[in-house]
Write a protein that holds these residues in place. Structure first.
Motif, PDB file in Angstrom:
ATOM      1  N   ARG A  19     -76.691  41.899 -22.107  1.00 46.25           N
ATOM      2  CA  ARG A  19     -75.903  41.349 -22.754  1.00 46.25           C
ATOM      3  C   ARG A  19     -75.010  40.229 -21.610  1.00 46.25           C
ATOM      4  O   ARG A  19     -74.872  39.193 -21.998  1.00 46.25           O
ATOM      5  N   HIS A  20     -74.742  40.839 -20.592  1.00 40.73           N
ATOM      6  CA  HIS A  20     -74.370  40.184 -19.747  1.00 40.73           C
ATOM      7  C   HIS A  20     -75.204  39.114 -19.142  1.00 40.73           C
ATOM      8  O   HIS A  20     -74.916  37.940 -18.571  1.00 40.73           O
ATOM      9  N   LEU A  21     -76.435  39.085 -19.045  1.00 37.44           N
ATOM     10  CA  LEU A  21     -77.240  38.192 -18.952  1.00 37.44           C
ATOM     11  C   LEU A  21     -77.622  37.321 -20.245  1.00 37.44           C
ATOM     12  O   LEU A  21     -78.485  36.428 -19.911  1.00 37.44           O
ATOM     13  N   GLY A  22     -77.015  37.453 -21.348  1.00 40.04           N
ATOM     14  CA  GLY A  22     -77.305  36.617 -22.383  1.00 40.04           C
ATOM     15  C   GLY A  22     -78.446  36.844 -23.267  1.00 40.04           C
ATOM     16  O   GLY A  22     -78.767  36.066 -23.955  1.00 40.04           O
ATOM     17  N   VAL A  23     -78.883  37.974 -23.257  1.00 40.51           N
ATOM     18  CA  VAL A  23     -80.013  38.484 -23.750  1.00 40.51           C
ATOM     19  C   VAL A  23     -79.698  39.627 -24.901  1.00 40.51           C
ATOM     20  O   VAL A  23     -78.940  40.574 -24.759  1.00 40.51           O
ATOM     21  N   GLY A  24     -80.227  39.215 -26.233  1.00 44.57           N
ATOM     22  CA  GLY A  24     -79.836  40.361 -27.196  1.00 44.57           C
ATOM     23  C   GLY A  24     -80.824  41.623 -27.102  1.00 44.57           C
ATOM     24  O   GLY A  24     -81.553  41.798 -26.726  1.00 44.57           O
ATOM     25  N   THR A  25     -80.164  42.472 -28.063  1.00 42.43           N
ATOM     26  CA  THR A  25     -81.016  43.774 -27.918  1.00 42.43           C
ATOM     27  C   THR A  25     -81.033  44.074 -29.515  1.00 42.43           C
ATOM     28  O   THR A  25     -80.400  43.827 -30.490  1.00 42.43           O
ATOM     29  N   ILE A  26     -82.277  45.046 -29.747  1.00 41.72           N
ATOM     30  CA  ILE A  26     -82.301  45.579 -30.804  1.00 41.72           C
ATOM     31  C   ILE A  26     -82.420  47.210 -30.622  1.00 41.72           C
ATOM     32  O   ILE A  26     -82.962  47.631 -29.713  1.00 41.72           O
ATOM     33  N   LYS A  27     -81.762  48.040 -31.159  1.00 42.85           N
ATOM     34  CA  LYS A  27     -81.597  49.362 -30.762  1.00 42.85           C
ATOM     35  C   LYS A  27     -82.197  50.429 -31.637  1.00 42.85           C
ATOM     36  O   LYS A  27     -82.097  50.222 -33.120  1.00 42.85           O
ATOM     37  N   GLY A  28     -83.283  51.016 -31.026  1.00 41.42           N
ATOM     38  CA  GLY A  28     -84.083  52.064 -31.823  1.00 41.42           C
ATOM     39  C   GLY A  28     -85.414  52.268 -30.826  1.00 41.42           C
ATOM     40  O   GLY A  28     -85.594  51.515 -30.090  1.00 41.42           O
ATOM     41  N   SER A  29     -86.038  53.157 -31.376  1.00 41.63           N
ATOM     42  CA  SER A  29     -87.309  53.640 -30.641  1.00 41.63           C
ATOM     43  C   SER A  29     -88.039  54.429 -31.806  1.00 41.63           C
ATOM     44  O   SER A  29     -87.719  55.014 -32.875  1.00 41.63           O
ATOM     45  N   SER A  30     -89.215  54.872 -31.571  1.00 41.30           N
ATOM     46  CA  SER A  30     -89.954  55.706 -32.355  1.00 41.30           C
ATOM     47  C   SER A  30     -89.373  57.147 -32.619  1.00 41.30           C
ATOM     48  O   SER A  30     -89.746  57.811 -33.570  1.00 41.30           O
ATOM     49  N   THR A  31     -88.601  57.431 -31.569  1.00 35.48           N
ATOM     50  CA  THR A  31     -88.110  58.892 -31.845  1.00 35.48           C
ATOM     51  C   THR A  31     -86.464  58.843 -32.529  1.00 35.48           C
ATOM     52  O   THR A  31     -86.103  59.852 -32.768  1.00 35.48           O
ATOM     53  N   ARG A  32     -85.944  57.552 -32.363  1.00 38.63           N
ATOM     54  CA  ARG A  32     -84.627  57.563 -33.030  1.00 38.63           C
ATOM     55  C   ARG A  32     -84.466  55.873 -33.440  1.00 38.63           C
ATOM     56  O   ARG A  32     -84.070  55.234 -32.695  1.00 38.63           O
ATOM     57  N   GLY A  33     -84.004  55.789 -34.790  1.00 36.62           N
ATOM     58  CA  GLY A  33     -83.665  54.724 -35.211  1.00 36.62           C
ATOM     59  C   GLY A  33     -84.762  53.591 -35.429  1.00 36.62           C
ATOM     60  O   GLY A  33     -84.643  52.591 -35.677  1.00 36.62           O
ATOM     61  N   GLY A  34     -86.123  54.096 -35.313  1.00 30.28           N
ATOM     62  CA  GLY A  34     -87.048  53.336 -35.418  1.00 30.28           C
ATOM     63  C   GLY A  34     -87.063  52.480 -36.559  1.00 30.28           C
ATOM     64  O   GLY A  34     -87.793  51.200 -36.669  1.00 30.28           O
ATOM     65  N   ARG A  35     -87.041  53.153 -37.933  1.00 32.03           N
ATOM     66  CA  ARG A  35     -87.321  52.276 -39.143  1.00 32.03           C
ATOM     67  C   ARG A  35     -86.468  51.024 -39.102  1.00 32.03           C
ATOM     68  O   ARG A  35     -86.715  49.927 -39.420  1.00 32.03           O
ATOM     69  N   GLY A  36     -85.095  51.371 -38.997  1.00 30.69           N
ATOM     70  CA  GLY A  36     -84.254  49.971 -38.660  1.00 30.69           C
ATOM     71  C   GLY A  36     -84.541  49.119 -37.810  1.00 30.69           C
ATOM     72  O   GLY A  36     -84.380  48.061 -37.807  1.00 30.69           O
ATOM     73  N   ALA A  37     -85.052  49.734 -36.417  1.00 26.26           N
ATOM     74  CA  ALA A  37     -85.162  48.716 -35.542  1.00 26.26           C
ATOM     75  C   ALA A  37     -86.552  47.918 -36.036  1.00 26.26           C
ATOM     76  O   ALA A  37     -86.453  46.722 -35.728  1.00 26.26           O
ATOM     77  N   LEU A  38     -87.391  48.348 -36.441  1.00 23.53           N
ATOM     78  CA  LEU A  38     -88.407  47.854 -37.073  1.00 23.53           C
ATOM     79  C   LEU A  38     -88.269  46.506 -38.055  1.00 23.53           C
ATOM     80  O   LEU A  38     -88.718  45.618 -38.030  1.00 23.53           O
ATOM     81  N   ILE A  39     -87.531  46.961 -38.985  1.00 19.74           N
ATOM     82  CA  ILE A  39     -86.916  45.993 -39.997  1.00 19.74           C
ATOM     83  C   ILE A  39     -86.071  44.975 -39.278  1.00 19.74           C
ATOM     84  O   ILE A  39     -86.459  43.907 -39.653  1.00 19.74           O
ATOM     85  N   THR A  40     -85.240  45.220 -38.326  1.00 18.43           N
ATOM     86  CA  THR A  40     -84.507  44.178 -37.570  1.00 18.43           C
ATOM     87  C   THR A  40     -85.542  43.274 -36.683  1.00 18.43           C
ATOM     88  O   THR A  40     -85.474  42.081 -36.811  1.00 18.43           O
ATOM     89  N   MET A  41     -86.659  43.817 -36.264  1.00 18.26           N
ATOM     90  CA  MET A  41     -87.158  43.011 -35.361  1.00 18.26           C
ATOM     91  C   MET A  41     -88.279  42.103 -36.221  1.00 18.26           C
ATOM     92  O   MET A  41     -88.413  40.906 -36.032  1.00 18.26           O
ATOM     93  N   ILE A  42     -88.795  42.528 -37.452  1.00 24.69           N
ATOM     94  CA  ILE A  42     -89.520  41.675 -38.481  1.00 24.69           C
ATOM     95  C   ILE A  42     -88.508  40.697 -38.923  1.00 24.69           C
ATOM     96  O   ILE A  42     -89.018  39.409 -39.090  1.00 24.69           O
ATOM     97  N   ARG A  43     -87.157  40.782 -39.067  1.00 24.53           N
ATOM     98  CA  ARG A  43     -86.422  39.779 -39.692  1.00 24.53           C
ATOM     99  C   ARG A  43     -86.281  38.763 -38.587  1.00 24.53           C
ATOM    100  O   ARG A  43     -86.465  37.689 -38.761  1.00 24.53           O
ATOM    101  N   ALA A  44     -86.002  39.208 -37.368  1.00 21.80           N
ATOM    102  CA  ALA A  44     -85.822  38.360 -36.157  1.00 21.80           C
ATOM    103  C   ALA A  44     -87.090  37.543 -36.029  1.00 21.80           C
ATOM    104  O   ALA A  44     -87.219  36.187 -35.790  1.00 21.80           O
TER     105      ALA A  44
END
Length: 172
Positions: A19-44
């Protein structure tokens, strides 16, 4: 540009740095929050954004592409772009992924491989072929970089049987 980051406390530190470098993030992984992260990635991706993923996931095995990367490309229609890096002076951490930490003032190289397209209508066999292609391309890029820099390449972990990718029906 957004980077997929684990929800683990290490991921929080990385997110703050990005964030300090101006790069956004999507939080999640296959072990925690994966479904929501996948949906966010697809939308982006469908909105024309770029998403960076460490395709071997949060726990490995090292240098083996997990199915989530391929699923995101299939469901979004985005191309997969293999990218790897290396450094002449580096510290290879004693972690499961053998994380490479470039040392200050070392020579670094970033290489981009050939884009890989996967059809939204791809069969399970085509999805697995794309996963294997991405994995082979990333390993070849990394090995070539290390060889060109005169350093010992990190070897991939042994292969494991593939898991089934998440299908679009599971996201609805």
């Amino acid at each position: 540009m957004r980077i997929l980051i684990s929800q683990h406390r290490d991921g929080v530190f990385i997110s703050q740095t990005l964030r300090h470098l101006g790069v956004g993030t999507i939080k999640g992984s296959s072990t925690r929050g994966g479904r929501g992260a996948l949906i966010t990635m697809i939308r982006a991706l469908k909105q024309g954004g770029y998403v960076g993923i460490t395709p071997d996931g949060p726990t490995g095995p090292r240098m083996r592409v997990a199915p989530g990367t391929i699923t995101a490309a299939k469901l979004s229609g985005a191309a997969l772009l293999p990218v790897s890096y290396g450094a002449t002076r580096r510290k290879i951490l004693a972690t499961w992924d053998r994380f490479l930490l470039p040392m200050p003032f070392s020579k670094g190289v970033i290489r981009i491989g050939t884009p890989i397209l996967i059809s939204p209508d791809a069969t399970a066999t085509e999805v697995e072929a794309a996963r294997n292609t991405l994995e082979a391309e990333l390993i070849a890029l990394t090995h070539a970089i290390d060889t060109d820099l005169g350093v010992t390449p990190v070897e991939p972990a042994p292969k494991i049987p593939s898991e089934k990718p998440i299908t679009s029906s599971k996201l609805q």
